[in-house]
Design a protein around this motif. Structure first.
Motif, PDB file in Angstrom:
ATOM      1  N   VAL A  42       0.851  -1.193   0.000  1.00 37.08           N
ATOM      2  CA  VAL A  42       0.000   0.000   0.000  1.00 37.08           C
ATOM      3  C   VAL A  42       0.881   1.236   0.000  1.00 37.08           C
ATOM      4  CG1 VAL A  42      -1.784   1.273   1.247  1.00 37.08           C
ATOM      5  CG2 VAL A  42      -1.812  -1.229   1.238  1.00 37.08           C
ATOM      6  N   SER A  43       0.649   2.096  -0.946  1.00 34.13           N
ATOM      7  CA  SER A  43       1.427   3.333  -1.020  1.00 34.13           C
ATOM      8  C   SER A  43       0.784   4.412  -0.158  1.00 34.13           C
ATOM      9  CB  SER A  43       1.520   3.803  -2.476  1.00 34.13           C
ATOM     10  OG  SER A  43       0.223   4.038  -3.004  1.00 34.13           O
ATOM     11  N   GLY A  44       1.552   5.438   0.151  1.00 35.49           N
ATOM     12  CA  GLY A  44       0.988   6.555   0.908  1.00 35.49           C
ATOM     13  C   GLY A  44       1.493   6.657   2.326  1.00 35.49           C
ATOM     14  N   GLY A  45       2.386   5.772   2.737  1.00 34.40           N
ATOM     15  CA  GLY A  45       2.967   5.885   4.067  1.00 34.40           C
ATOM     16  C   GLY A  45       1.974   5.734   5.201  1.00 34.40           C
ATOM     17  N   ILE A  46       1.049   4.804   5.088  1.00 35.08           N
ATOM     18  CA  ILE A  46       0.056   4.579   6.143  1.00 35.08           C
ATOM     19  C   ILE A  46       0.753   3.964   7.358  1.00 35.08           C
ATOM     20  CG2 ILE A  46      -2.045   3.309   6.761  1.00 35.08           C
ATOM     21  CD1 ILE A  46      -2.787   3.414   3.789  1.00 35.08           C
ATOM     22  N   TYR A 305      -7.287  -1.485   1.860  1.00 35.74           N
ATOM     23  CA  TYR A 305      -6.349  -0.462   1.386  1.00 35.74           C
ATOM     24  C   TYR A 305      -5.817  -0.808   0.003  1.00 35.74           C
ATOM     25  CZ  TYR A 305      -5.933   2.306   5.684  1.00 35.74           C
ATOM     26  OH  TYR A 305      -6.178   3.156   6.734  1.00 35.74           O
ATOM     27  N   THR A 306      -5.615  -2.081  -0.288  1.00 31.98           N
ATOM     28  CA  THR A 306      -5.101  -2.462  -1.606  1.00 31.98           C
ATOM     29  C   THR A 306      -6.139  -2.276  -2.704  1.00 31.98           C
ATOM     30  OG1 THR A 306      -5.776  -4.789  -1.374  1.00 31.98           O
ATOM     31  CG2 THR A 306      -3.585  -4.190  -0.559  1.00 31.98           C
TER      32      THR A 306
END
Length: 438
Positions: A42-46, A305-306
């Motif tokens: 998952v991108s975005g630094g969660i 999220y994916t």
């Protein structure tokens, strides 16, 4: 991410899950590990730690979920104080004529307790705690005993009141009462199919059945059935408080614990040791279930999220299928999702996309709610992450492959039920239409 990447990620997660479970890792930890692996894509630094902490807190802080340890404790009390043995002694004289005999108690017991708890996990855990030791002691086939418990335990989310039904009713903006009414007849069909399978299996495999008990006169049967009175009174107490509106499902669980303690004390079976053992047994089982719930919840969030569930639903929508073909594809889609997501997550993540196409195809949303609940039941007994399989694996001490193999016939009986309500949708809609003619 494009569709090919999502397929690759889903395949990698599934393989990782199978390897971890085959390696003997605890189920809850395997789910947490796969959730962490999924979050790496998952991108975005969660912040993974914050997501896990929030999920763990929300799962454990649920008032509705408070019914789970209470119902588990109720089952432990019945088991530790030998009230479960009295229940089987009371039922045995009346079920001797029926092929399969006491194995039908699994189906009947799960139906009764499922209508009380509304939870598949609580129903499976409580009835298994009572039934498995008794059936094993009396010489019944372990595979059929495990399979019938795995299948019948799912009745907790089909027989009202059901948390899953409430979640769907809110998501679909339909009447909760109508959904509850629609679930009664399909639940009877499921129970009938399960009992029918047990009867047919016992006739085909008489060598695997224990010897028939000696014949008893009607008066002797009534005398033995006196053992049913304590547990029957307990069930009536819990039912009465729920149906009268005096108590919620969670409060009913508390009534059940209080009633089981009172009956055990009255029958002089409640010793200090039995009380302590019941508390410790309930604590161990509840802790195991909560760890699995936390792992499943975290993995469901990571999958969300994916975008895999939404992508799958959108792909189905783009096929422009006929109504019955659409239902068939949705059935396959939800069975696949059920190998990686819990039932509530499946509903929450897909209804936004699925409901418009179902309504456009001409299906009633109340009917589709029961279809969806049945498919969620299938997910509960679908390896590798079928929740009922986890519960029975822990309680029976058998490996996951054995429990999954035992539950396979009952999985297909749920598929048969879906076919029946699809071909004859009036079975589902009869009671809602009678109650709400307009």
């Amino acid at each position: 991410m494009d569709a090919l990447q999502l397929v690759e990620i889903a395949g990698l997660i599934l393989v990782a899950m199978l390897l971890l479970l085959a390696g003997g890792l605890w189920i809850g930890l395997a789910l947490l590990a796969c959730g962490w692996l999924t979050m790496q894509f998952v991108s975005g630094g969660i912040p993974i730690g914050s997501v896990l902490a929030t999920n763990a807190w929300s799962n454990s802080a649920s008032w509705t979920l408070a019914a789970l340890p209470l119902f588990v404790w109720m089952g432990e009390i019945l088991f530790r104080t030998k009230l479960s043995e009295e229940l089987f002694r009371g039922l045995s004289p009346w079920l001797g004529w029926l092929p399969g005999r006491l194995m039908h108690v699994n189906v009947i017991g799960c139906g009764v307790f499922g209508s009380i708890s509304g939870s598949s996990a609580a129903t499976t855990a409580m009835v298994a705690k009572i039934a498995l030791p008794e059936l094993k002691k009396r010489g019944y086939d372990e595979m059929v005993s495990l399979g019938s418990l795995a299948g019948a335990g799912t009745l907790g989310i089909l027989i009202p009141p059901s948390i899953t039904m409430v979640v769907y009713a809110v998501a679909a903006n339909v009447s909760i009462i109508q959904i509850f009414l629609a679930g009664f007849l399909p639940s009877l069909i499921v129970m009938g199919l399960y009992s029918g399978y047990i009867a047919v299996w016992s006739l085909l495999h008489p060598e695997k059945m224990p010897p028939k008990p000696p014949k008893m006169s009607f008066r002797e049967k009534l005398k033995e059935s006196a053992n049913l009175i304590p547990v029957t009174l307990l069930i009536i107490l819990v039912f009465a408080t729920l149906l009268s509106g005096v108590a919620s499902a969670t409060e009913c669980a508390a009534w059940g614990v209080a009633g089981s303690l009172a009956i055990a004390a009255w029958s002089r079976n409640l010793t200090a040791r039995a009380f302590y053992d019941s508390i410790m047994g309930a604590m161990r089982l509840t802790t195991m279930i909560m760890l699995i719930l936390t792992g499943a919840g975290f993995m469901s969030i990571a999958m969300g999220y994916t975008g895999i569930p939404n992508a799958l639903a959108t792909w189905v929508d783009g096929l422009n299928l006929s109504p019955y073909a659409l239902i068939a594809v949705l059935l396959v889609m939800y069975i696949l999702l059920g190998t990686a997501l819990d039932g509530l997550s499946m509903i929450v993540l897909t209804t936004v996309v699925v409901l418009p196409m179902v309504q456009q195809a001409g299906f009633d949303l109340v009917w589709f709610g029961i279809f969806l609940v049945l498919v969620v039941e299938m997910a509960e007994v679908s390896p590798p992450v079928g929740f009922n399989l986890f519960v029975l694996q822990t309680m029976s001490g058998r490996d996951s492959l054995t429990v999954a193999k035992a539950s396979l016939p009952f999985f297909f009986l749920l598929v048969v039920t879906v076919v029946i309500i699809t071909v004859f949708p009036d079975i589902v809609m009869l009671l809602p239409r009678l109650a709400f003619p307009n």
